[in-house]
Write a protein that holds these residues in place. Structure first.
Motif, short mmCIF file in Angstrom:
data_model
loop_
_atom_site.label_atom_id
_atom_site.label_comp_id
_atom_site.label_asym_id
_atom_site.label_seq_id
_atom_site.Cartn_x
_atom_site.Cartn_y
_atom_site.Cartn_z
N ARG A 78 0.79 -1.12 0.03
CA ARG A 78 -0.14 0.13 0.05
C ARG A 78 0.86 1.30 0.15
NH1 ARG A 78 -4.98 0.88 4.54
NH2 ARG A 78 -5.28 -1.25 3.70
N LEU A 79 1.99 1.31 0.99
CA LEU A 79 2.73 2.33 0.91
C LEU A 79 3.30 2.53 -0.35
CD1 LEU A 79 4.24 1.84 4.19
CD2 LEU A 79 2.82 3.87 3.86
N ALA A 84 4.82 5.34 -5.36
CA ALA A 84 4.83 5.61 -6.64
C ALA A 84 3.80 6.56 -7.56
CB ALA A 84 4.59 4.06 -7.38
N GLY A 85 2.48 6.92 -6.86
CA GLY A 85 1.77 7.61 -7.45
C GLY A 85 1.80 9.14 -7.17
N SER A 86 2.82 9.31 -6.43
CA SER A 86 3.29 10.96 -5.90
C SER A 86 2.12 11.39 -5.04
CB SER A 86 3.42 11.76 -7.13
OG SER A 86 4.42 11.46 -7.89
N ALA A 87 1.64 10.63 -4.16
CA ALA A 87 0.49 10.78 -3.23
C ALA A 87 1.02 11.25 -2.01
CB ALA A 87 -0.42 9.72 -3.18
N VAL A 88 2.13 11.10 -1.77
CA VAL A 88 2.64 11.27 -0.62
C VAL A 88 3.26 12.64 -0.44
CG1 VAL A 88 4.54 10.94 1.33
CG2 VAL A 88 3.54 9.00 0.11
N ASP A 89 3.21 13.67 0.49
CA ASP A 89 3.58 14.92 0.78
C ASP A 89 5.08 14.69 1.49
OD1 ASP A 89 1.73 16.12 -0.68
OD2 ASP A 89 0.61 16.40 0.85
N LYS A 90 6.30 15.31 0.78
CA LYS A 90 7.55 14.98 1.36
C LYS A 90 7.94 16.66 1.62
CE LYS A 90 8.30 12.27 -1.80
NZ LYS A 90 9.02 11.54 -2.74
N THR A 91 8.29 16.86 2.79
CA THR A 91 8.81 18.27 3.02
C THR A 91 10.26 18.04 3.43
OG1 THR A 91 6.62 19.12 3.43
CG2 THR A 91 8.68 20.39 4.19
N TYR A 92 11.30 18.83 2.98
CA TYR A 92 12.77 18.60 3.38
C TYR A 92 13.10 20.18 3.59
CZ TYR A 92 12.99 14.02 0.92
OH TYR A 92 13.09 12.82 0.66
N TRP A 93 14.00 20.18 4.47
CA TRP A 93 14.94 21.41 4.81
C TRP A 93 16.19 21.34 4.23
CZ3 TRP A 93 13.44 23.32 10.40
CH2 TRP A 93 12.04 23.78 10.44
N ALA A 94 16.64 22.42 3.74
CA ALA A 94 18.09 22.29 3.17
C ALA A 94 18.69 23.73 3.59
CB ALA A 94 18.16 21.97 1.72
N LEU A 197 1.16 10.99 4.78
CA LEU A 197 0.61 9.80 4.07
C LEU A 197 -0.76 9.57 4.24
CD1 LEU A 197 3.35 7.46 6.20
CD2 LEU A 197 3.55 8.25 3.61
N PRO A 198 -1.28 9.70 3.08
CA PRO A 198 -2.85 9.40 2.87
C PRO A 198 -3.09 8.09 2.98
CG PRO A 198 -2.14 10.07 0.87
CD PRO A 198 -1.01 10.11 1.74
N LEU A 199 -2.88 7.24 4.16
CA LEU A 199 -3.04 5.70 4.20
C LEU A 199 -4.30 5.11 4.28
CD1 LEU A 199 -0.72 3.59 4.10
CD2 LEU A 199 -0.53 3.80 6.43
N TYR A 200 -5.13 5.93 4.87
CA TYR A 200 -6.56 5.47 5.27
C TYR A 200 -7.70 6.44 4.59
CZ TYR A 200 -3.78 3.09 8.96
OH TYR A 200 -2.85 2.39 9.59
N PRO A 201 -8.45 5.64 3.81
CA PRO A 201 -9.24 6.78 2.59
C PRO A 201 -10.20 7.70 3.53
CG PRO A 201 -9.16 4.45 2.09
CD PRO A 201 -8.42 4.34 3.44
N LYS A 202 -10.74 7.02 4.73
CA LYS A 202 -11.94 8.12 5.44
C LYS A 202 -11.01 8.78 6.57
CE LYS A 202 -15.63 5.14 3.85
NZ LYS A 202 -16.86 4.23 4.30
N LYS A 203 -9.76 8.74 6.73
CA LYS A 203 -9.07 9.50 7.84
C LYS A 203 -8.06 10.61 7.45
CE LYS A 203 -9.41 5.56 11.13
NZ LYS A 203 -8.55 4.61 11.81
N PRO A 204 -7.99 11.49 8.19
CA PRO A 204 -6.74 12.43 7.90
C PRO A 204 -5.45 11.73 7.74
CG PRO A 204 -8.05 13.17 9.84
CD PRO A 204 -8.37 11.82 9.75
N PRO A 205 -4.49 12.17 6.82
CA PRO A 205 -3.28 11.71 6.31
C PRO A 205 -2.38 11.69 7.65
CG PRO A 205 -3.73 13.68 4.96
CD PRO A 205 -4.82 13.60 5.98
N VAL A 206 -1.71 10.41 7.78
CA VAL A 206 -0.79 10.14 8.86
C VAL A 206 0.38 11.06 8.56
CG1 VAL A 206 0.95 8.26 9.69
CG2 VAL A 206 -1.12 7.77 9.02
N THR A 207 0.76 11.92 9.54
CA THR A 207 1.80 12.92 9.54
C THR A 207 2.90 12.49 10.47
OG1 THR A 207 0.49 14.39 10.95
CG2 THR A 207 0.26 14.61 8.55
N ALA A 208 4.05 12.95 10.12
CA ALA A 208 5.19 13.04 11.05
C ALA A 208 6.04 14.01 10.76
CB ALA A 208 5.94 11.64 11.13
#
Length: 233
Positions: A78-79, A84-94, A197-208
């Motif tokens: 699932r992950l 692969a579908g670019s559904a994950v929001d990734k934030t980097y600091w540089a 991570l939008p891991l669960y269809p009916k829940k807010p994304p998992v965030t860390a």
């Protein structure tokens, strides 16, 4: 790294996924040179499951911060689809050398391997390569440097490092694309700050969110960063 250290680096945990704060300098998987890897420590993160978790995406050896681990085969599948579908929001600091003149923008430069050798991960900007898009914004500036937030829309190997170097403001400490020395110095100033991570269809994304690593604190402070609430800050 000791077992207690990796357990303390868990940022998020549920039945499907763990998100950990990977330290800089630790490769995820074994390489030809051998040495310590994250894989060697993953048994400590089973938390009662019969098998250890596995990394669901890539994070360079010298990049610190958020790394998602699937806790079993179905979770990994699932992950894998999400990444692969670019559904994950990734934030980097540089922290980059010099810095852009503008305050925000995007980098749309296709990327290709430098070499035909399948063992080589070095990349280059190449019009004939795979599409690669990065959004960026300046969060602060200091003497000879800028603090950027980078959001890769695509997930090409070394995308952020090649894109920043191609724009004329390489990431500080980058020995491959930025001309930094391979030994000594502060190390690569690139941190995977957050995952959504939008891991669960009916829940807010998992965030860390991963705290600022020790090797970037001084540079970020010079650009105006303050975070007294973060561990060790």
């Amino acid at each position: 790294m000791i077992v207690e250290d990796i357990v303390s680096r868990v940022l998020y945990r549920d039945a499907l996924v763990l998100v950990i704060d990977k330290p800089a300098g630790l490769p995820v998987h074994p390489g030809p040179r051998g040495g310590e890897t994250l894989v060697q420590h993953l048994d400590a993160l089973r938390f009662g499951l019969p098998r250890r978790p596995e990394a669901a995406h890539r994070l360079d050896r010298d990049t610190s911060g958020c790394l998602a681990l699937g806790r079993h085969a179905k979770a990994l599948a699932r992950l894998g689809r999400l990444f692969a579908g670019s559904a994950v929001d990734k934030t980097y600091w540089a922290l980059v050398e010099g810095g852009p003149a503008e305050e925000a923008g995007s980098i749309d430069l296709p990327l290709a391997r430098r070499s035909d050798d399948p063992r080589s991960w070095w990349m280059k900007a190449d019009p004939a390569g795979d599409p690669a898009l990065t959004r960026w914004r300046v969060l602060g500036r200091g003497p000879g440097t800028a603090w950027l937030v980078l959001e890769p829309v695509t997930g090409r190997t070394h995308q952020l490092r090649v894109h920043c170097a191609a724009m004329g403001w390489p990431i500080r400490g980058d020995a491959i694309y930025g001309g930094a020395p391979r030994h000594g110095g502060p190390g690569l100033q690139l941190h995977a700050r957050a995952l959504s991570l939008p891991l669960y269809p009916k829940k807010p994304p998992v965030t860390a969110e991963a705290p600022v690593p020790p090797h970037m604190r001084a540079g970020l402070a010079a650009c105006g960063y303050r975070a007294p609430d973060e561990p060790g800050a």
